[in-house]
Design a protein around this motif. Structure first.
Motif, PDB file in Angstrom:
ATOM      1  N   MET A  51      46.241  50.313  21.768  1.00 51.50           N
ATOM      2  CA  MET A  51      46.343  49.011  21.116  1.00 51.50           C
ATOM      3  C   MET A  51      47.294  49.055  19.919  1.00 51.50           C
ATOM      4  N   ALA A  52      47.254  50.141  19.146  1.00 46.33           N
ATOM      5  CA  ALA A  52      48.173  50.251  18.008  1.00 46.33           C
ATOM      6  C   ALA A  52      49.617  50.228  18.475  1.00 46.33           C
ATOM      7  N   ASN A  53      49.903  50.973  19.540  1.00 43.35           N
ATOM      8  CA  ASN A  53      51.250  50.965  20.101  1.00 43.35           C
ATOM      9  C   ASN A  53      51.630  49.588  20.612  1.00 43.35           C
ATOM     10  N   SER A  54      50.675  48.918  21.254  1.00 43.29           N
ATOM     11  CA  SER A  54      50.967  47.632  21.864  1.00 43.29           C
ATOM     12  C   SER A  54      51.169  46.538  20.830  1.00 43.29           C
ATOM     13  N   ILE A  55      50.373  46.545  19.774  1.00 45.82           N
ATOM     14  CA  ILE A  55      50.546  45.542  18.710  1.00 45.82           C
ATOM     15  C   ILE A  55      51.918  45.691  18.063  1.00 45.82           C
ATOM     16  N   ALA A  56      52.313  46.927  17.803  1.00 38.57           N
ATOM     17  CA  ALA A  56      53.653  47.159  17.262  1.00 38.57           C
ATOM     18  C   ALA A  56      54.711  46.641  18.228  1.00 38.57           C
ATOM     19  N   ALA A 116      38.917  57.373   9.203  1.00 37.37           N
ATOM     20  CA  ALA A 116      39.524  56.077   8.862  1.00 37.37           C
ATOM     21  C   ALA A 116      40.562  55.696   9.923  1.00 37.37           C
ATOM     22  N   TRP A 117      40.089  55.556  11.163  1.00 33.83           N
ATOM     23  CA  TRP A 117      41.016  55.318  12.270  1.00 33.83           C
ATOM     24  C   TRP A 117      41.726  53.972  12.164  1.00 33.83           C
ATOM     25  N   LEU A 118      41.053  52.958  11.612  1.00 38.96           N
ATOM     26  CA  LEU A 118      41.675  51.636  11.529  1.00 38.96           C
ATOM     27  C   LEU A 118      42.833  51.632  10.535  1.00 38.96           C
ATOM     28  N   ALA A 119      42.634  52.241   9.371  1.00 39.19           N
ATOM     29  CA  ALA A 119      43.716  52.325   8.383  1.00 39.19           C
ATOM     30  C   ALA A 119      44.880  53.130   8.940  1.00 39.19           C
ATOM     31  N   ALA A 120      44.554  54.224   9.619  1.00 32.66           N
ATOM     32  CA  ALA A 120      45.603  55.063  10.200  1.00 32.66           C
ATOM     33  C   ALA A 120      46.359  54.311  11.280  1.00 32.66           C
ATOM     34  N   ALA A 121      45.629  53.599  12.142  1.00 28.24           N
ATOM     35  CA  ALA A 121      46.269  52.847  13.215  1.00 28.24           C
ATOM     36  C   ALA A 121      47.178  51.761  12.658  1.00 28.24           C
ATOM     37  N   PRO A 126      49.049  61.749  17.833  1.00 26.69           N
ATOM     38  CA  PRO A 126      48.005  61.434  18.821  1.00 26.69           C
ATOM     39  C   PRO A 126      46.840  62.421  18.811  1.00 26.69           C
ATOM     40  N   VAL A 127      47.125  63.700  18.630  1.00 20.89           N
ATOM     41  CA  VAL A 127      46.062  64.710  18.554  1.00 20.89           C
ATOM     42  C   VAL A 127      45.228  64.500  17.297  1.00 20.89           C
ATOM     43  N   PHE A 128      45.882  64.316  16.165  1.00 24.38           N
ATOM     44  CA  PHE A 128      45.194  64.104  14.892  1.00 24.38           C
ATOM     45  C   PHE A 128      44.345  62.828  14.946  1.00 24.38           C
ATOM     46  N   PHE A 129      44.883  61.819  15.587  1.00 25.70           N
ATOM     47  CA  PHE A 129      44.154  60.549  15.704  1.00 25.70           C
ATOM     48  C   PHE A 129      42.877  60.734  16.515  1.00 25.70           C
ATOM     49  N   LYS A 130      42.968  61.481  17.592  1.00 25.64           N
ATOM     50  CA  LYS A 130      41.809  61.656  18.472  1.00 25.64           C
ATOM     51  C   LYS A 130      40.779  62.610  17.866  1.00 25.64           C
ATOM     52  N   GLU A 131      41.236  63.719  17.290  1.00 29.06           N
ATOM     53  CA  GLU A 131      40.307  64.756  16.842  1.00 29.06           C
ATOM     54  C   GLU A 131      39.801  64.558  15.406  1.00 29.06           C
TER      55      GLU A 131
END
Length: 424
Positions: free
Chosen positions: A55-60, A106-111, A33-38
């Motif tokens: 949303m990533a958590n919810s889709i999963a 690349a937040w979308l690929a990571a998500a 979560p930290v890496f994703f945000k920063e």
């Protein structure tokens, strides 16, 4: 007690909690979560990255909601619980390791990779939970379930400690900067998960052989069994009431686990402080989960869950008013005392009131309800924060879930549930 906990099949089963909790500690609760945000969401407003992570958590969660009861029914048809566990675990390991190659922004690929990893993690837990009926007798469910969570907190905490050192002192390990070190940390999660799954592979009772079902038959049979499972569960009133209660209160628990670091960063706390706080939760959770298992044997799982829910309710209100990072540390200790307890006692209480021969199907529904809550919770907190521009209001929104879950839990008669489960 110690003879039971050191029995090969019990220890091997519990070690899968040690294995997959690396994903829970590093990916769900802290470093990712930290890496994703920063790093992965660099340049975005904090509320926007919160929304994307939610949303990533919810889709999963949606995927698991759709698959859980079907997979449980399929696993019971051929008693393939262990094989299904390993298939989903492999998915989680591969997707987690693949995050090493994601570049900044690349937040979308990571998500996407993260969501697939979560699917693997949550899918494997469906079958892991169901395997408790193979390794323990009903009178030991509370203790064995708590044992698993206890080892999970310790194992997850140990790897998280190492990965924190990677992130803070990358040069020690030959990395050029912290971002490269953190991406390598994702590989360590996959390796840890794989290595400590091996005892389950070799020592937990094997699946029954001789039943081979085609994919088409398995899928159609799974959908048919989905309805039959729902119909069966409705025959067990206490099971149905508990599932509704669990669906509500575990929403709040999962939301706190997955969004706590994101929330702390959103209100201005330093990410390193927050990760240390999550580490505190892991090590406090190690003895606390085991103690809650013993408490469940003394006062009953239902009473133990009530104690945990009262603590969570107070913690949520506390989080709304929180001003200092020292309070976050104190809150981490308090959550560590009850987090494993509410999870382990929920699992053991449910195992007591379901028919053992339908454990896969019934635990499919159990995980479906829990993961459906994980669909709502992160979206709720993320959406409220985004719309109101207030992360504090977002975290406060989960209070109603703890309250509603506790009210329904009051109506669950565990002894009646146990009696009916053994008769029908």
């Amino acid at each position: 007690m110690w003879k039971l906990l050191t029995e090969k099949k019990v220890l091997s089963w519990a070690l899968y909690d040690w294995a997959n909790s690396a994903f829970a500690a590093v990916m769900l609760a802290s470093i990712f979560p930290v890496f994703f945000k920063e790093y992965l969401s660099a340049g975005q407003p904090v509320t926007t990255s919160t929304f994307h992570l939610g949303m990533a958590n919810s889709i999963a969660g949606v995927v698991i909601v759709l698959l859980a009861p079907i997979l449980g029914a399929i696993a019971d048809a051929g008693e393939a619980r262990k094989r299904m566990l390993l298939s989903f675990a492999a998915l989680g390991m591969i997707m987690t390791a693949a995050l090493y190659g994601v570049e900044q922004g690349a937040w979308l690929a990571a998500a996407t990779l993260y969501a697939l990893g979560v699917i693997g993690f949550m899918g494997s837990v469906i079958f892991y939970d169901a395997l408790i009926v193979k390794v323990a007798r009903p009178e030991h469910y509370d203790l064995v379930s708590g044992y698993g969570y206890s080892l999970g907190y310790l194992g997850g905490g140990l790897l998280l400690s190492f990965d924190i050192l990677l992130a803070l002192y990358p040069a020690w390990f030959g990395f050029s900067d912290s971002s490269e070190a953190v991406r390598f940390a994702f590989i360590t999660v996959a390796i840890w998960w794989a290595v400590f799954t091996l005892p389950l592979v070799f020592n937990v009772p094997a699946d029954r052989v001789g039943i081979r079902v085609s994919l088409k038959h398995a899928v159609t049979g799974g959908f048919r069994n989905l309805y039959e499972t729902y119909r069966d569960i409705r025959q067990y009133k206490m099971v149905w009431l508990f599932l509704l209660s669990y669906w509500l209160y575990i929403d709040g628990v999962d939301t706190v686990v997955r969004m706590a670091v994101d929330y702390g960063m959103s209100i201005g706390f330093d990410s390193n402080d927050l990760i240390v706080a999550i580490l505190i939760t892991q090590f406090v959770g190690f003895p606390a989960a085991l103690l809650f298992g013993l408490l469940g044997e003394r006062i009953g799982a239902k009473a133990g869950i009530f104690i945990a829910l009262c603590v969570y309710l107070l913690v949520t209100v506390w989080a709304y008013f929180m001003q200092d990072v020292q309070e976050f540390y104190m809150m981490a200790v308090v959550i560590g005392l009850v987090q494993g307890g509410v999870q382990s006692l929920s699992r053991s209480l449910y195992a007591r009131i379901i028919p053992p021969d339908k454990a896969g199907q019934f635990f499919g529904f159990y995980n479906m309800m829990g993961k459906f809550a994980a669909v709502i919770g992160p979206v709720l907190i993320g959406s409220v924060a985004f719309v109101t521009d207030s992360s504090r209001l977002g975290i406060l929104s989960v209070i109603i879930l703890f309250l509603a879950g506790a009210v329904l839990l009051l109506k669950v008669d565990v002894k009646e549930g146990e009696r009916i489960a053994r008769q029908l």
